[in-house]
Design an enzyme around this catalytic site. Structure first.
Site, PDB file in Angstrom:
ATOM      1  N   SER A   1       0.816  -1.211   0.000  1.00 51.14           N
ATOM      2  CA  SER A   1       0.000   0.000   0.000  1.00 51.14           C
ATOM      3  C   SER A   1       0.853   1.265   0.000  1.00 51.14           C
ATOM      4  O   SER A   1       0.552   2.228  -0.707  1.00 51.14           O
ATOM      5  CB  SER A   1      -0.925  -0.016   1.218  1.00 51.14           C
ATOM      6  OG  SER A   1      -1.647   1.182   1.310  1.00 51.14           O
TER       7      SER A   1
ATOM      8  N   LEU B   1       3.710   1.779  -1.340  1.00 53.73           N
ATOM      9  CA  LEU B   1       4.265   2.030  -2.672  1.00 53.73           C
ATOM     10  C   LEU B   1       3.168   2.387  -3.664  1.00 53.73           C
ATOM     11  O   LEU B   1       3.370   3.214  -4.551  1.00 53.73           O
ATOM     12  CB  LEU B   1       5.045   0.804  -3.149  1.00 53.73           C
ATOM     13  CG  LEU B   1       6.232   0.385  -2.278  1.00 53.73           C
ATOM     14  CD1 LEU B   1       6.902  -0.867  -2.846  1.00 53.73           C
ATOM     15  CD2 LEU B   1       7.237   1.516  -2.133  1.00 53.73           C
ATOM     16  N   ALA B   2       1.998   1.766  -3.522  1.00 52.47           N
ATOM     17  CA  ALA B   2       0.873   2.088  -4.398  1.00 52.47           C
ATOM     18  C   ALA B   2       0.463   3.547  -4.245  1.00 52.47           C
ATOM     19  O   ALA B   2       0.059   4.194  -5.212  1.00 52.47           O
ATOM     20  CB  ALA B   2      -0.305   1.171  -4.103  1.00 52.47           C
TER      21      ALA B   2
ATOM     22  N   LEU C   1       7.388  -9.680 -11.712  1.00 48.89           N
ATOM     23  CA  LEU C   1       6.561  -8.547 -11.302  1.00 48.89           C
ATOM     24  C   LEU C   1       6.300  -7.672 -12.522  1.00 48.89           C
ATOM     25  O   LEU C   1       7.213  -7.425 -13.315  1.00 48.89           O
ATOM     26  CB  LEU C   1       7.269  -7.750 -10.207  1.00 48.89           C
ATOM     27  CG  LEU C   1       7.696  -8.588  -8.994  1.00 48.89           C
ATOM     28  CD1 LEU C   1       8.601  -7.787  -8.073  1.00 48.89           C
ATOM     29  CD2 LEU C   1       6.484  -9.100  -8.252  1.00 48.89           C
ATOM     30  N   GLU C   2       5.077  -7.208 -12.675  1.00 47.46           N
ATOM     31  CA  GLU C   2       4.673  -6.392 -13.826  1.00 47.46           C
ATOM     32  C   GLU C   2       4.481  -4.964 -13.347  1.00 47.46           C
ATOM     33  O   GLU C   2       3.412  -4.581 -12.884  1.00 47.46           O
ATOM     34  CB  GLU C   2       3.384  -6.959 -14.417  1.00 47.46           C
ATOM     35  CG  GLU C   2       3.511  -8.418 -14.833  1.00 47.46           C
ATOM     36  CD  GLU C   2       2.209  -9.183 -14.738  1.00 47.46           C
ATOM     37  OE1 GLU C   2       1.283  -8.708 -14.038  1.00 47.46           O
ATOM     38  OE2 GLU C   2       2.118 -10.251 -15.336  1.00 47.46           O
TER      39      GLU C   2
ATOM     40  N   TYR D   1       1.111 -26.671 -11.386  1.00 45.66           N
ATOM     41  CA  TYR D   1       1.778 -25.880 -12.416  1.00 45.66           C
ATOM     42  C   TYR D   1       3.117 -26.493 -12.845  1.00 45.66           C
ATOM     43  O   TYR D   1       3.419 -26.585 -14.030  1.00 45.66           O
ATOM     44  CB  TYR D   1       1.992 -24.451 -11.902  1.00 45.66           C
ATOM     45  CG  TYR D   1       2.402 -23.488 -12.979  1.00 45.66           C
ATOM     46  CD1 TYR D   1       1.442 -22.867 -13.765  1.00 45.66           C
ATOM     47  CD2 TYR D   1       3.738 -23.201 -13.230  1.00 45.66           C
ATOM     48  CE1 TYR D   1       1.808 -21.975 -14.782  1.00 45.66           C
ATOM     49  CE2 TYR D   1       4.110 -22.329 -14.233  1.00 45.66           C
ATOM     50  CZ  TYR D   1       3.140 -21.722 -15.001  1.00 45.66           C
ATOM     51  OH  TYR D   1       3.500 -20.850 -16.001  1.00 45.66           O
TER      52      TYR D   1
ATOM     53  N   LYS E   1       4.164 -22.145 -19.029  1.00 43.14           N
ATOM     54  CA  LYS E   1       5.073 -21.297 -19.790  1.00 43.14           C
ATOM     55  C   LYS E   1       6.196 -20.676 -18.953  1.00 43.14           C
ATOM     56  O   LYS E   1       7.201 -20.249 -19.505  1.00 43.14           O
ATOM     57  CB  LYS E   1       4.280 -20.172 -20.460  1.00 43.14           C
ATOM     58  CG  LYS E   1       3.252 -20.669 -21.459  1.00 43.14           C
ATOM     59  CD  LYS E   1       2.610 -19.551 -22.228  1.00 43.14           C
ATOM     60  CE  LYS E   1       1.573 -18.796 -21.456  1.00 43.14           C
ATOM     61  NZ  LYS E   1       0.312 -19.497 -21.252  1.00 43.14           N
TER      62      LYS E   1
ATOM     63  N   GLN F   1      11.143 -20.317 -13.514  1.00 43.72           N
ATOM     64  CA  GLN F   1      11.796 -19.101 -13.991  1.00 43.72           C
ATOM     65  C   GLN F   1      12.671 -18.508 -12.893  1.00 43.72           C
ATOM     66  O   GLN F   1      12.302 -18.489 -11.726  1.00 43.72           O
ATOM     67  CB  GLN F   1      10.774 -18.082 -14.478  1.00 43.72           C
ATOM     68  CG  GLN F   1       9.927 -17.459 -13.399  1.00 43.72           C
ATOM     69  CD  GLN F   1       8.935 -16.446 -13.946  1.00 43.72           C
ATOM     70  OE1 GLN F   1       8.882 -16.151 -15.126  1.00 43.72           O
ATOM     71  NE2 GLN F   1       8.128 -15.899 -13.060  1.00 43.72           N
TER      72      GLN F   1
END
Length: 196
Positions: free
Chosen positions: A110, A112-113, A136-137, A170, A177, A181
């Site tokens: 919160s 950072l948002a 992270l997007e 998964y 995909k 990672q």
């Protein structure tokens, strides 16, 4: 049903939730675990394409999507600047493993948002059986550039118990995909429908 800090610690003790490196006591909150920002980023390279076609038959191939994004590695203590309106991929320091009877949920912080930082565009669910670091997007929807530094607390993961363990974890799916990672990966939408 969400797991409490006591549930999370019990599942860490029995191996149903694992973090590498393990969290410190102050990273474990009432019902979540804070994750830290890693050193690797992916950014779109300007002028590489006129557009991105999201659906076949005209959609970009995997190698084309890979070519649209450049790598940026940031040294410890150095900033990665995310300017207003910019999008970038990042990665967590922690590798996370989740048992098939749990699902994770990623949330931004919160604090950072309130400065305009979004840490996931839409992908907040971490599937049962996940094993890997989490991409992270990032999007800066605020009016000022934001300096992101490797090692900072960037997001939190919480966990929910499934009524029964998933029979399609998964990590075991041939069409997963992003399994295992360790760096931020660009979209692999072009592989949908094909086993990797």
């Amino acid at each position: 049903m969400k797991l409490s800090n006591e549930d999370i610690c019990a599942h860490m003790a029995d191996g149903k939730i694992a973090f590498e490196p393990p969290p410190t006591e102050d990273q474990i909150g009432a019902m979540s675990v804070d994750l830290q920002l890693g050193n690797a980023f992916r950014v779109f390279l300007p002028g590489k394409a006129s557009h991105v076609d999201l659906a076949p038959p005209g959609g970009l191939k995997g190698e084309d999507i890979e070519a649209l994004m450049g790598h940026v590695d940031v040294a410890d203590g150095e900033p990665f600047y995310l300017h207003p309106g910019e999008f970038a991929l990042g990665i967590t320091v922690q590798r996370v493993r989740i048992w098939e009877g749990l699902a994770g949920r990623l949330d931004g912080r919160s604090s950072l948002a309130r400065l305009g930082l979004m840490v996931h565009a839409t992908a907040h669910t971490i599937d049962p059986g996940w094993d890997g670091r989490i991409t992270l997007e990032f999007f800066n929807c605020g009016p000022l550039p934001l300096a992101l530094r490797p090692g900072m607390r960037i997001c939190a993961i919480s966990f929910e118990a499934l009524m029964t363990p998933s029979t399609k974890p998964y990590a075991l799916s041939p069409t997963s995909k992003y399994k295992e990672q360790l760096a931020p990966l660009p979209s692999r939408i072009s592989t949908e429908g094909a086993a990797e």
